[in-house]
Write an enzyme that holds these catalytic residues in place. Sequence first.
Site, PDB file in Angstrom:
ATOM      1  N   CYS A   1     -48.492 -37.735 -42.219  1.00 46.29           N
ATOM      2  CA  CYS A   1     -47.607 -38.662 -42.948  1.00 46.29           C
ATOM      3  C   CYS A   1     -48.380 -39.747 -43.694  1.00 46.29           C
ATOM      4  CB  CYS A   1     -46.586 -39.275 -42.000  1.00 46.29           C
ATOM      5  SG  CYS A   1     -47.274 -40.188 -40.622  1.00 46.29           S
TER       6      CYS A   1
ATOM      7  N   HIS B   1     -46.629 -47.266 -42.860  1.00 49.72           N
ATOM      8  CA  HIS B   1     -47.618 -46.309 -42.352  1.00 49.72           C
ATOM      9  C   HIS B   1     -48.700 -45.910 -43.348  1.00 49.72           C
ATOM     10  CE1 HIS B   1     -48.161 -43.035 -39.074  1.00 49.72           C
ATOM     11  NE2 HIS B   1     -48.852 -44.126 -38.849  1.00 49.72           N
TER      12      HIS B   1
ATOM     13  N   ASP C   1     -40.145 -37.629 -43.370  1.00 48.64           N
ATOM     14  CA  ASP C   1     -41.028 -36.829 -42.520  1.00 48.64           C
ATOM     15  C   ASP C   1     -40.257 -35.633 -41.973  1.00 48.64           C
ATOM     16  OD1 ASP C   1     -43.103 -38.626 -42.842  1.00 48.64           O
ATOM     17  OD2 ASP C   1     -42.707 -39.693 -40.986  1.00 48.64           O
ATOM     18  N   ASP C   2     -40.938 -34.521 -41.833  1.00 50.45           N
ATOM     19  CA  ASP C   2     -40.385 -33.315 -41.209  1.00 50.45           C
ATOM     20  C   ASP C   2     -39.150 -32.763 -41.910  1.00 50.45           C
ATOM     21  OD1 ASP C   2     -42.379 -33.436 -39.214  1.00 50.45           O
ATOM     22  OD2 ASP C   2     -41.206 -34.915 -38.130  1.00 50.45           O
TER      23      ASP C   2
END
Length: 154
Positions: free
Chosen positions: A76, A136, A22-23
């Site tokens: 995400c 997730h 992520d990111d």
Amino acid sequence: MKHKPNTANLPSKPNIIIILADDLGFSDVGCFGSEISTPNIDSLAYGTTSNNSVGSNNTPTRGGMRFTQMYNCARCCPSRASLLTGMYPHQAGIGHMVYDAGIGEEYQGYLRKEVPTIAEMLRGSGYKTFMSGKWHVGGEYPPDASHVRKSLAL
């Protein structure tokens, strides 16, 4: 006494590691042009211990592989669903986030049973699969998680 099959003449299967961070920007690692030194990630991408083995199109000349056509889905959960299944997130059941929006299976908030993950496909080809990090993509998959042998998901 158990009989062990002769595997000497079988072609070896490549090891597969898929990393989703992520990111992380597209060029935040060395193998995609970063000024930041990331030698361990670069060696996975190039399949070598140095990144000197690069062809004319900045492609690895042996061993490793880099995905260049993975599209971010702005959040995400849908991005993970796409990477894990190879499907658009709505086809996988994660059209928004990990809750049931009540408007159809595209927004059910967890991976659909009929959409296999890459791990399930690889397991069917004799690979042992492992997942570490943030799942997730909606609860346990499938919802009863009967096929999960061991998980270190967060």
